[in-house]
Design a protein around this motif. Structure first.
Motif, PDB file in Angstrom:
ATOM      1  N   GLY A 122      17.108 -11.238  -7.372  1.00  0.00           N
ATOM      2  CA  GLY A 122      15.957 -10.351  -7.262  1.00  0.00           C
ATOM      3  C   GLY A 122      15.835  -9.479  -8.504  1.00  0.00           C
ATOM      4  O   GLY A 122      16.838  -9.016  -9.039  1.00  0.00           O
ATOM      5  N   ILE A 123      14.620  -9.284  -8.978  1.00  0.00           N
ATOM      6  CA  ILE A 123      14.355  -8.344 -10.079  1.00  0.00           C
ATOM      7  C   ILE A 123      13.636  -7.154  -9.456  1.00  0.00           C
ATOM      8  O   ILE A 123      12.472  -7.251  -9.072  1.00  0.00           O
ATOM      9  CB  ILE A 123      13.517  -8.988 -11.193  1.00  0.00           C
ATOM     10  N   ILE A 124      14.355  -6.054  -9.311  1.00  0.00           N
ATOM     11  CA  ILE A 124      13.858  -4.892  -8.570  1.00  0.00           C
ATOM     12  C   ILE A 124      13.432  -3.807  -9.546  1.00  0.00           C
ATOM     13  O   ILE A 124      14.211  -3.413 -10.420  1.00  0.00           O
ATOM     14  CB  ILE A 124      14.952  -4.362  -7.619  1.00  0.00           C
ATOM     15  N   ALA A 125      12.210  -3.345  -9.394  1.00  0.00           N
ATOM     16  CA  ALA A 125      11.711  -2.320 -10.329  1.00  0.00           C
ATOM     17  C   ALA A 125      10.451  -1.690  -9.778  1.00  0.00           C
ATOM     18  O   ALA A 125       9.767  -2.258  -8.915  1.00  0.00           O
ATOM     19  CB  ALA A 125      11.420  -2.944 -11.687  1.00  0.00           C
ATOM     20  N   GLY A 126      10.133  -0.501 -10.295  1.00  0.00           N
ATOM     21  CA  GLY A 126       8.842   0.113 -10.018  1.00  0.00           C
ATOM     22  C   GLY A 126       7.785  -0.534 -10.902  1.00  0.00           C
ATOM     23  O   GLY A 126       8.052  -1.494 -11.632  1.00  0.00           O
ATOM     24  N   SER A 127       6.593   0.000 -10.862  1.00  0.00           N
ATOM     25  CA  SER A 127       5.513  -0.572 -11.660  1.00  0.00           C
ATOM     26  C   SER A 127       5.613  -0.117 -13.116  1.00  0.00           C
ATOM     27  O   SER A 127       6.028   1.008 -13.396  1.00  0.00           O
ATOM     28  CB  SER A 127       4.159  -0.135 -11.079  1.00  0.00           C
ATOM     29  N   GLY A 128       5.278  -1.015 -14.030  1.00  0.00           N
ATOM     30  CA  GLY A 128       5.174  -0.657 -15.442  1.00  0.00           C
ATOM     31  C   GLY A 128       6.471  -0.514 -16.196  1.00  0.00           C
ATOM     32  O   GLY A 128       6.546   0.241 -17.162  1.00  0.00           O
ATOM     33  N   VAL A 129       7.522  -1.239 -15.779  1.00  0.00           N
ATOM     34  CA  VAL A 129       8.789  -1.160 -16.515  1.00  0.00           C
ATOM     35  C   VAL A 129       9.186  -2.492 -17.152  1.00  0.00           C
ATOM     36  O   VAL A 129      10.320  -2.658 -17.579  1.00  0.00           O
ATOM     37  CB  VAL A 129       9.942  -0.627 -15.631  1.00  0.00           C
ATOM     38  N   GLY A 130       8.257  -3.445 -17.202  1.00  0.00           N
ATOM     39  CA  GLY A 130       8.518  -4.659 -17.967  1.00  0.00           C
ATOM     40  C   GLY A 130       8.938  -5.879 -17.181  1.00  0.00           C
ATOM     41  O   GLY A 130       9.545  -6.790 -17.743  1.00  0.00           O
ATOM     42  N   VAL A 148      10.725  -7.804  -6.970  1.00  0.00           N
ATOM     43  CA  VAL A 148      10.569  -6.943  -5.797  1.00  0.00           C
ATOM     44  C   VAL A 148      10.100  -5.586  -6.302  1.00  0.00           C
ATOM     45  O   VAL A 148      10.803  -4.921  -7.071  1.00  0.00           O
ATOM     46  CB  VAL A 148      11.889  -6.808  -5.015  1.00  0.00           C
ATOM     47  N   LEU A 149       8.901  -5.192  -5.889  1.00  0.00           N
ATOM     48  CA  LEU A 149       8.321  -3.938  -6.353  1.00  0.00           C
ATOM     49  C   LEU A 149       8.865  -2.787  -5.526  1.00  0.00           C
ATOM     50  O   LEU A 149       8.656  -2.730  -4.309  1.00  0.00           O
ATOM     51  CB  LEU A 149       6.796  -3.992  -6.246  1.00  0.00           C
ATOM     52  N   ALA A 150       9.576  -1.875  -6.171  1.00  0.00           N
ATOM     53  CA  ALA A 150      10.086  -0.675  -5.505  1.00  0.00           C
ATOM     54  C   ALA A 150       9.040   0.417  -5.664  1.00  0.00           C
ATOM     55  O   ALA A 150       8.979   1.095  -6.694  1.00  0.00           O
ATOM     56  CB  ALA A 150      11.419  -0.258  -6.113  1.00  0.00           C
ATOM     57  N   ASP A 151       8.174   0.595  -4.655  1.00  0.00           N
ATOM     58  CA  ASP A 151       7.109   1.588  -4.728  1.00  0.00           C
ATOM     59  C   ASP A 151       7.693   2.980  -4.929  1.00  0.00           C
ATOM     60  O   ASP A 151       8.620   3.386  -4.225  1.00  0.00           O
ATOM     61  CB  ASP A 151       6.271   1.566  -3.439  1.00  0.00           C
ATOM     62  N   SER A 152       7.150   3.690  -5.915  1.00  0.00           N
ATOM     63  CA  SER A 152       7.633   5.035  -6.269  1.00  0.00           C
ATOM     64  C   SER A 152       9.119   5.016  -6.611  1.00  0.00           C
ATOM     65  O   SER A 152       9.838   5.998  -6.384  1.00  0.00           O
ATOM     66  CB  SER A 152       7.369   6.015  -5.118  1.00  0.00           C
ATOM     67  N   ASP A 153       9.589   3.852  -7.148  1.00  0.00           N
ATOM     68  CA  ASP A 153      10.992   3.672  -7.517  1.00  0.00           C
ATOM     69  C   ASP A 153      11.923   3.895  -6.329  1.00  0.00           C
ATOM     70  O   ASP A 153      13.079   4.304  -6.485  1.00  0.00           O
ATOM     71  CB  ASP A 153      11.386   4.599  -8.673  1.00  0.00           C
ATOM     72  N   ASP A 154      11.430   3.591  -5.113  1.00  0.00           N
ATOM     73  CA  ASP A 154      12.230   3.724  -3.898  1.00  0.00           C
ATOM     74  C   ASP A 154      12.972   2.417  -3.645  1.00  0.00           C
ATOM     75  O   ASP A 154      12.375   1.429  -3.226  1.00  0.00           O
ATOM     76  CB  ASP A 154      11.313   4.061  -2.714  1.00  0.00           C
ATOM     77  N   HIS A 155      14.292   2.424  -3.886  1.00  0.00           N
ATOM     78  CA  HIS A 155      15.085   1.213  -3.715  1.00  0.00           C
ATOM     79  C   HIS A 155      15.575   1.036  -2.283  1.00  0.00           C
ATOM     80  O   HIS A 155      16.376   0.135  -2.009  1.00  0.00           O
ATOM     81  CB  HIS A 155      16.270   1.224  -4.685  1.00  0.00           C
ATOM     82  N   ASN A 156      15.115   1.894  -1.360  1.00  0.00           N
ATOM     83  CA  ASN A 156      15.463   1.757   0.050  1.00  0.00           C
ATOM     84  C   ASN A 156      14.285   1.272   0.882  1.00  0.00           C
ATOM     85  O   ASN A 156      14.299   1.367   2.107  1.00  0.00           O
ATOM     86  CB  ASN A 156      15.959   3.108   0.599  1.00  0.00           C
ATOM     87  N   ASP A 157      13.273   0.744   0.218  1.00  0.00           N
ATOM     88  CA  ASP A 157      12.131   0.151   0.893  1.00  0.00           C
ATOM     89  C   ASP A 157      12.618  -1.023   1.755  1.00  0.00           C
ATOM     90  O   ASP A 157      13.568  -1.721   1.383  1.00  0.00           O
ATOM     91  CB  ASP A 157      11.137  -0.343  -0.166  1.00  0.00           C
TER      92      ASP A 157
END
Length: 446
Positions: free
Chosen positions: A164-172, A313-322
């Motif tokens: 999985g590639i986990i990140a918020g929006s706009g980090v590449g 996997v998009l972590a909304d608001s950089d929330d990794h507990n989604d």
């Protein structure tokens, strides 16, 4: 006289046409869900509905209620009326596959988006895949070269691994996926662009196809403005295509961008069917869908190839507990976390090597490689934990040798982690650079 007796007594052979068309009519409409007569059709079957503007629109059976079929429209702007005819056109079990898909861009229904005819595909494969006996899967024992230095050397991926590639929006995320699609050591690359912006889809397609001289990339694109049914079908289609090429003995790279958008599509369908929402509005069907989709990738049996899969996997608001992040992280064979802090510092790809992990790395690389990777992670951890203290002036040089060494080596580590999107680094080259970085740093510290 009955029809059978007429046939028996006739001296001429008569060709009798039997009408096997399965159809019904519209009985109700709520949002994008149509209620029709209860004609025989399974969930996932594709239907055709006549509309008021003389066009036929496609739809998909998603459930049953009170002896009626529930059908979701693929287009929300369709003009329907009570009594519109609904016809079953495809049971939706199998999809057409073949080598003609290589180098092409298709949508969730398998229609070409690149303006060229697709030709006749002579083979088929189940849309929802074939179950694989877990005891017959090959062990992951070979490193997979993705062409990205940080991943090859510090978070080594194996052939057949699911990451999985986990990140918020706009980090590449998209740029990292492009790099792996272009530079990976694979026979076939299947890219699923599910629920992304149409502008981003166009940029990704142009970038990949301009590099794809060997016609090994297949793109399944279903933008965000399409029906949730088409988004789900697109995710299943690109996975099924990857399974087909794995069955032919190919080393397949499957990239799905993004798993979160697939979960959102499944959530829309579940809520429309009346499922009860749980955490963050996700119904139970979403949580069960994620492992079902991911488990289709991985190693095949001894006569087959592998599917190495990357799911963003998009972590909304950089929330990794989604809930989607948690479910994906639990079932995947590792995860790569992209750091917004590193992206703001201009370190691309912005891989957080402290918190990223490959669960098969220890089984596929030599002991020396493992030691070097752990040593670099330790240095990065020491630097980040002491950085604020040093900047505030609360630390004097010479008090702790590990802190002094980490701050001295940090600029070289940054240069090591940086990699331009047009630059390719092989697995062997990545390892040698990691080894050279740590050996030279030790000598300079002494």
């Amino acid at each position: 006289m009955s029809l059978i007796k007429k046939i028996i007594n006739s001296n001429k052979l008569e060709k009798i046409k039997i009408n096997t068309e399965i159809s019904g009519v519209v009985r109700g409409l709520e949002g994008s869900i149509v209620e029709t007569d209860g004609f025989p059709a399974s969930v996932g079957s594709v239907c055709e509905i006549e509309s008021l503007d003389a066009y036929k629109t496609s739809a998909e059976v998603i459930g049953f209620r009170n002896n009626k079929n529930l059908i979701a429209l693929h287009k929300t702007d369709t003009k329907l009326k009570v009594g519109s005819r609904v016809k079953l056109v495809d049971e939706g079990v199998n999809i057409d596959v073949g080598n003609q898909l290589l180098g092409r861009v298709i949508d969730g229904m398998g229609y070409p988006l690149d303006g060229k005819p697709l030709g006749k595909l002579k083979e088929n494969w189940p849309l929802n895949g074939k179950a694989v006996n877990p005891l017959e899967r090959k062990k992951i024992d070979t490193a997979f070269d993705v062409g990205v230095r940080s991943i090859n050397s510090i978070i080594t991926i194996g052939k057949g691994q699911r990451i999985g590639i986990i990140a918020g929006s706009g980090v590449g995320k998209s740029v990292l996926l492009q790099m792996m699609s272009k530079y990976s050591n694979s026979d076939v690359v299947v890219v699923g662009l599910i629920g992304e912006r149409a502008r981003e889809v166009k940029i990704m397609v142009e970038s990949l196809l301009s590099y794809d001289k060997n016609n090994k990339i297949i793109i399944v694109a279903v933008p965000a403005d399409r029906s949730p049914l088409l988004r789900m079908r697109g995710a299943n289609r690109c996975t099924a295509i990857a399974e087909y090429f794995r069955s032919k003995g190919k080393n397949v790279l499957l990239i799905m961008d993004s798993l979160t958008r697939v979960a959102h599509a499944k959530r829309e369908i579940g809520l429309a069917l009346g499922e009860q929402p749980t955490s963050k509005g996700y119904p139970p069907s979403v949580i069960s869908m994620i492992p079902a989709l991911i488990e289709r990738a991985g190693s095949g049996n001894n006569s087959e190839g592998n599917i190495t899969a990357f799911y963003t996997v998009l972590a909304d608001s950089d929330d990794h507990n989604d809930p989607v992040v948690d479910s994906a992280r639990a079932i995947l064979d590792g995860h790569i976390i992209l750091s917004r802090e590193q992206a703001q510092l201009g370190i691309y790809p912005a891989i957080d090597i402290q918190n990223s992990i490959s669960r098969v790395m220890d089984d596929i690389v030599p002991e020396e490689h493992k030691k070097l990777s752990r040593e670099l992670k330790r240095i990065v951890s020491v630097y980040k934990e002491s950085r604020d203290l040093v900047l505030m002036g609360g630390y004097s040089k010479g008090q702790d040798k590990s802190i002094d060494d980490a701050h001295q080596i940090w600029p070289k580590i940054v240069e090591f982690m940086k990699q331009d999107s047009s630059e390719k680094d092989t697995f062997e080259g990545s390892y040698e650079k990691l080894k050279g970085l740590l050996e030279n740093s030790k000598q300079n510290v002494k």
